[in-house]
Design an enzyme around this catalytic site. Structure first.
Site, short mmCIF file in Angstrom:
data_model
loop_
_atom_site.label_atom_id
_atom_site.label_comp_id
_atom_site.label_asym_id
_atom_site.label_seq_id
_atom_site.Cartn_x
_atom_site.Cartn_y
_atom_site.Cartn_z
N HIS A 1 0.73 -1.11 0.00
CA HIS A 1 -0.21 0.00 -0.05
C HIS A 1 0.97 1.29 0.03
O HIS A 1 0.47 2.35 -0.30
CB HIS A 1 -1.00 0.03 1.25
CG HIS A 1 -1.86 -1.04 1.28
ND1 HIS A 1 -1.69 -2.18 1.74
CD2 HIS A 1 -3.26 -1.04 0.81
CE1 HIS A 1 -2.77 -2.93 1.47
NE2 HIS A 1 -3.84 -2.29 1.11
N ASP B 1 -4.31 -6.00 -8.32
CA ASP B 1 -4.68 -5.27 -7.19
C ASP B 1 -4.79 -3.85 -7.38
O ASP B 1 -4.39 -3.58 -8.59
CB ASP B 1 -3.70 -5.72 -5.93
CG ASP B 1 -4.39 -5.66 -4.71
OD1 ASP B 1 -5.38 -4.71 -4.74
OD2 ASP B 1 -3.46 -6.04 -3.61
#
Length: 363
Positions: free
Chosen positions: A184, A255
């Site tokens: 992230h 993703d």
């Protein structure tokens, strides 16, 4: 930024997007009507089961055709739905207990709750091995560090979802439990070679491929021993050379393209082009609505200018269509939201925790 008013459905069907707020934005409603592949929901989008069910019903109406409505519901405290949804045992706890029947039972009950509120896709099970004790990704979310155990329990979880007509999405291929960087924020690096991958990290994914899992999500991780230029989610060597060549016929999902691991390397719109060229069928844009329009515009331009292989694009369309058709074949009646957090589901969790406590007391 407002997306283009008219976009090709064959571009839109490749995206699953998220939004902020508890009301469906008009721009998203328009994209759904034009063929958007799906929507990913988070706890920021609803308060309570009834509100979530109302929102998913609105999404289905706006789409007017089978549309993916996905959510992260792994169990445990991370990436799981808040109360009143049942607070399920975590994959880590299930791994310590190592009981396939209970894993499948929890997953089926979890899926029962998801179906009651209109979701049809769960971004689970997570198959990453908890190889590094300091892994920020797998801590609490992995079934363990042993490839065969993660394989068995991951397959049991996927079976439980399928029993209730919920699509499973195995993640994050090829695995990043041995990395210490959170994707992230930045790009993790895996130093192992292909021989190491085949012997360890890939074992659970091969099990789920054999079990015909409908979707696999890629990991944003750099494997320089295999592809010295591009991370896994943008690498043709990894997505086509390893995953697709392993006889995986389902949908490959990239993703979130807004994650730091990718966004620091490429603009998300450009990353979308690269991941589809590499072999992904669909991609996530989860948190920044301002990325949606430029991504659609760039994909539309790339498609018009012949930047995608025509045969590969058509094959990808067929895979997406085949998966979305599975949504129509789910004949089970939709349960009422009274199943959310019901006594029967709490009893499953209590049984798991009781057995786990007993096992730990004996060790």
């Amino acid at each position: 930024m407002t997306p283009p008013t008219q976009v090709s459905a064959e571009v839109l069907e490749k995206l699953i997007v998220g939004f902020h707020g508890r009301e469906l934005p008009d721009e998203l409603r328009d994209l759904l009507a034009q063929g958007l592949g799906g929507v990913i929901l988070f706890s920021r989008n609803f308060r309570g089961a009834a509100e979530l069910k109302s929102l998913t019903a609105e999404i289905h109406r706006a789409a007017g055709q089978p549309v993916l409505i996905g959510i992260d519901q792994e169990g445990g405290t991370r990436f799981s739905l808040p109360e009143p949804f049942t607070q399920w045992a975590s994959p880590e706890e299930l791994g310590k207990l190592d009981d396939e029947e209970l894993v499948e039972r929890q997953a089926a009950a979890l899926a029962h709750e998801l179906r009651s509120v209109g979701c049809n896709l769960d971004f689970a099970p997570m198959l990453d091995l908890h190889s590094h004790p300091n892994s920020p990704v797998t801590l609490g979310r992995s079934f363990g560090s042993h490839p065969q155990k993660v394989s068995r329990l991951g397959a049991a979880f996927a079976r439980g979802l399928a029993k209730e007509g919920i699509l499973a999405c195995a993640k994050h291929f090829p695995g990043h439990g041995d990395a210490t960087v959170d994707p992230h924020l930045d790009l993790p690096i895996f130093r192992g070679d292909l021989k190491r991958l085949i012997a360890t990290e890939l074992v659970p994914f091969m099990e789920l491929i054999s079990a015909k899992v409908p979707m696999i999500m890629t990991a944003h991780i750099f494997l320089p021993e295999i592809d010295a230029k591009l991370p896994a989610s943008l690498s043709r060597k990894i997505l086509r050379g390893i995953l697709r060549d392993a006889n995986f016929y389902g949908v490959i999902l990239a993703d979130d393209l807004g994650m730091g691991a990718i966004a620091k390397l490429r603009a998300p719109a450009e990353a979308a082009v690269l991941t589809f060229q590499a072999g992904s069928d669909m991609a996530l844009i989860c948190h920044d609505w301002n990325l949606v329009a430029p991504t659609i515009e760039r994909l539309s331009s790339a498609r018009a200018q012949g930047e995608f292989d025509q045969d590969e694009w058509k094959a990808s369309q067929r895979r997406i269509k085949r998966m979305r058709q599975k949504l129509l074949s789910a004949k089970k009646p939709i349960p009422g939201t009274d199943v959310v957090g019901c006594a029967e589901h709490h009893a499953i969790v209590e049984k798991i925790r009781s057995r786990l406590n007993g096992k730990l007391a004996q060790s």
